[in-house]
Design a protein around this motif. Sequence first.
Motif, PDB file in Angstrom:
ATOM      1  N   LEU A 113    -110.583  -2.824 -21.386  1.00  0.00           N
ATOM      2  CA  LEU A 113    -110.044  -1.559 -21.881  1.00  0.00           C
ATOM      3  C   LEU A 113    -111.026  -0.413 -21.656  1.00  0.00           C
ATOM      4  N   VAL A 114    -112.327  -0.702 -21.782  1.00  0.00           N
ATOM      5  CA  VAL A 114    -113.340   0.334 -21.589  1.00  0.00           C
ATOM      6  C   VAL A 114    -113.555   0.618 -20.110  1.00  0.00           C
ATOM      7  N   VAL A 115    -113.767  -0.445 -19.338  1.00  0.00           N
ATOM      8  CA  VAL A 115    -114.161  -0.292 -17.933  1.00  0.00           C
ATOM      9  C   VAL A 115    -112.965   0.037 -17.050  1.00  0.00           C
ATOM     10  N   ASN A 116    -111.924  -0.767 -17.179  1.00  0.00           N
ATOM     11  CA  ASN A 116    -110.796  -0.663 -16.250  1.00  0.00           C
ATOM     12  C   ASN A 116    -109.791   0.397 -16.674  1.00  0.00           C
ATOM     13  N   VAL A 117    -109.443   0.414 -17.959  1.00  0.00           N
ATOM     14  CA  VAL A 117    -108.380   1.315 -18.421  1.00  0.00           C
ATOM     15  C   VAL A 117    -108.881   2.749 -18.545  1.00  0.00           C
ATOM     16  N   LEU A 118    -110.093   2.933 -19.059  1.00  0.00           N
ATOM     17  CA  LEU A 118    -110.585   4.287 -19.306  1.00  0.00           C
ATOM     18  C   LEU A 118    -111.220   4.908 -18.068  1.00  0.00           C
ATOM     19  N   CYS A 119    -112.187   4.228 -17.479  1.00  0.00           N
ATOM     20  CA  CYS A 119    -113.042   4.881 -16.480  1.00  0.00           C
ATOM     21  C   CYS A 119    -112.429   4.959 -15.081  1.00  0.00           C
ATOM     22  N   PHE A 120    -111.819   3.901 -14.611  1.00  0.00           N
ATOM     23  CA  PHE A 120    -111.309   3.919 -13.238  1.00  0.00           C
ATOM     24  C   PHE A 120    -110.211   4.965 -13.021  1.00  0.00           C
ATOM     25  N   PRO A 121    -109.233   5.100 -13.936  1.00  0.00           N
ATOM     26  CA  PRO A 121    -108.246   6.174 -13.741  1.00  0.00           C
ATOM     27  C   PRO A 121    -108.865   7.566 -13.758  1.00  0.00           C
ATOM     28  N   VAL A 122    -109.859   7.764 -14.627  1.00  0.00           N
ATOM     29  CA  VAL A 122    -110.522   9.072 -14.676  1.00  0.00           C
ATOM     30  C   VAL A 122    -111.249   9.355 -13.373  1.00  0.00           C
ATOM     31  N   MET A 166     -99.758 -10.127 -19.541  1.00  0.00           N
ATOM     32  CA  MET A 166    -100.047  -9.260 -20.682  1.00  0.00           C
ATOM     33  C   MET A 166    -101.221  -8.339 -20.378  1.00  0.00           C
ATOM     34  N   ASP A 167    -102.243  -8.869 -19.697  1.00  0.00           N
ATOM     35  CA  ASP A 167    -103.374  -8.036 -19.295  1.00  0.00           C
ATOM     36  C   ASP A 167    -102.912  -6.902 -18.378  1.00  0.00           C
ATOM     37  N   THR A 168    -102.049  -7.233 -17.433  1.00  0.00           N
ATOM     38  CA  THR A 168    -101.516  -6.221 -16.520  1.00  0.00           C
ATOM     39  C   THR A 168    -100.649  -5.210 -17.264  1.00  0.00           C
ATOM     40  N   PHE A 169     -99.835  -5.709 -18.197  1.00  0.00           N
ATOM     41  CA  PHE A 169     -98.933  -4.826 -18.956  1.00  0.00           C
ATOM     42  C   PHE A 169     -99.721  -3.811 -19.779  1.00  0.00           C
ATOM     43  N   ILE A 170    -100.753  -4.285 -20.471  1.00  0.00           N
ATOM     44  CA  ILE A 170    -101.526  -3.395 -21.340  1.00  0.00           C
ATOM     45  C   ILE A 170    -102.339  -2.406 -20.516  1.00  0.00           C
ATOM     46  N   THR A 171    -103.041  -2.897 -19.508  1.00  0.00           N
ATOM     47  CA  THR A 171    -103.930  -2.019 -18.738  1.00  0.00           C
ATOM     48  C   THR A 171    -103.132  -1.019 -17.903  1.00  0.00           C
ATOM     49  N   ASN A 172    -102.193  -1.507 -17.107  1.00  0.00           N
ATOM     50  CA  ASN A 172    -101.407  -0.599 -16.274  1.00  0.00           C
ATOM     51  C   ASN A 172    -100.503   0.292 -17.107  1.00  0.00           C
ATOM     52  N   GLY A 173    -100.046  -0.220 -18.252  1.00  0.00           N
ATOM     53  CA  GLY A 173     -99.204   0.593 -19.111  1.00  0.00           C
ATOM     54  C   GLY A 173     -99.938   1.767 -19.725  1.00  0.00           C
ATOM     55  N   ALA A 174    -101.263   1.621 -19.855  1.00  0.00           N
ATOM     56  CA  ALA A 174    -102.058   2.709 -20.429  1.00  0.00           C
ATOM     57  C   ALA A 174    -102.435   3.764 -19.391  1.00  0.00           C
ATOM     58  N   TYR A 175    -102.332   3.428 -18.112  1.00  0.00           N
ATOM     59  CA  TYR A 175    -102.749   4.364 -17.065  1.00  0.00           C
ATOM     60  C   TYR A 175    -102.068   5.728 -17.156  1.00  0.00           C
ATOM     61  N   PRO A 176    -100.734   5.798 -17.321  1.00  0.00           N
ATOM     62  CA  PRO A 176    -100.114   7.136 -17.376  1.00  0.00           C
ATOM     63  C   PRO A 176    -100.680   8.011 -18.481  1.00  0.00           C
ATOM     64  N   PHE A 177    -101.005   7.411 -19.629  1.00  0.00           N
ATOM     65  CA  PHE A 177    -101.548   8.189 -20.740  1.00  0.00           C
ATOM     66  C   PHE A 177    -102.979   8.640 -20.449  1.00  0.00           C
ATOM     67  N   LEU A 205    -102.680  11.511 -17.911  1.00  0.00           N
ATOM     68  CA  LEU A 205    -102.249  12.739 -18.570  1.00  0.00           C
ATOM     69  C   LEU A 205    -103.345  13.292 -19.476  1.00  0.00           C
ATOM     70  N   GLY A 206    -103.932  12.423 -20.282  1.00  0.00           N
ATOM     71  CA  GLY A 206    -104.952  12.875 -21.218  1.00  0.00           C
ATOM     72  C   GLY A 206    -106.184  13.435 -20.531  1.00  0.00           C
ATOM     73  N   SER A 207    -106.650  12.747 -19.495  1.00  0.00           N
ATOM     74  CA  SER A 207    -107.834  13.236 -18.787  1.00  0.00           C
ATOM     75  C   SER A 207    -107.549  14.549 -18.076  1.00  0.00           C
ATOM     76  N   GLY A 208    -106.327  14.701 -17.547  1.00  0.00           N
ATOM     77  CA  GLY A 208    -105.971  15.963 -16.906  1.00  0.00           C
ATOM     78  C   GLY A 208    -105.919  17.115 -17.893  1.00  0.00           C
ATOM     79  N   LEU A 209    -105.375  16.857 -19.076  1.00  0.00           N
ATOM     80  CA  LEU A 209    -105.307  17.904 -20.093  1.00  0.00           C
ATOM     81  C   LEU A 209    -106.703  18.291 -20.587  1.00  0.00           C
ATOM     82  N   VAL A 210    -107.541  17.282 -20.812  1.00  0.00           N
ATOM     83  CA  VAL A 210    -108.905  17.564 -21.265  1.00  0.00           C
ATOM     84  C   VAL A 210    -109.674  18.331 -20.199  1.00  0.00           C
ATOM     85  N   ALA A 211    -109.516  17.902 -18.942  1.00  0.00           N
ATOM     86  CA  ALA A 211    -110.219  18.586 -17.856  1.00  0.00           C
ATOM     87  C   ALA A 211    -109.764  20.031 -17.718  1.00  0.00           C
TER      88      ALA A 211
END
Length: 310
Positions: free
Chosen positions: A133-142, A251-262, A265-271
């Motif tokens: 969640l820290v490495v893959n979900v947060l940092c790579f999309p950013v 389930m790992d794919t569902f949670i990680t990839n499912g969080a990507y759109p958020f 969006l969130g990183s774009g808004l913050v930026a």
Amino acid sequence: MIIVAGAAWWWLVLVYLMFGVGIGASRPCAQVLLVNLLPKEALVAGNGAMSFIDNLAAVILPATVGVLIILWDPVWGILIDGITFFCAAIFTASLPDMEAHDSDEMLTLRAAFNGMAVICRHPTLTLGFAATLVVNVLCFPVFLVVAPYAVSARFGDAMWAICLAASGAGACIGSVVTVLAAGHQRLNGLAVISGLILSAAMVLLGIAGAAWIIVLGAVLVGFVEASWLTGWATSMQILSPQNDLGKVVAMDTFITNGAYPFIYLGSGLVAGVVGYPETLIIVAIICAMGTAGVALASALQASGSGRVPK
């Protein structure tokens, strides 16, 4: 081809939706297929080889298709990318079918969500999922959404193409290093090291004033991506019960990839509010804090079992 033909925007959205469905279905299938084809001791090599080949394209294509994009038009690069997927689909369709696997268990949505229960019951899988969640979900999309603007604003658009190629090269190196070091056997340590390196890479991409430092940051991001995903995939394959592996990976794919759109969006808004380099620094701080949490959990886990964390 849709872009080349100048179709309506909603066609592009539909195609990307189908692309996401394909990616979401292929990852669990590939993980289970490797387990059926390879012995356990060869799984890390199989995952590393898949990661190496996948990321090798990130080195070769910017150096080849990138020339077409610069000399002609970006749509030609997208068209060539689509042709490669079409060729891959034809090759996959020509492969012989495997023997049917009989199972008495009904395939239901509840059964698919049992993969999370399997993860929560195993301490190492729980810690690895938290690190994901820290490495893959947060940092790579950013890295994909924010870093292009931060880098291009200081060094031009061509530098970002170089960074993508450098990231691919780093991923190839990370795949090989993880295989040689058997990183999956030291998953807790791999999670902490990956988080720290990724935090440093985000800082370099955010504040570095020299081109070579920016490229180094991209190399480190690719290195961590491949090394962590290779180690994590192998750990899921080895530690999960064979009958539940598909559920765990799904389930790992569902949670990680499912969080990507958020995250996108969130990183774009913050930026848009604080700036692109500043957003990378914020993500680096969050990543470091998350890594510290993983390290603390690993230490507590090891002290509870009476051994030193790997």
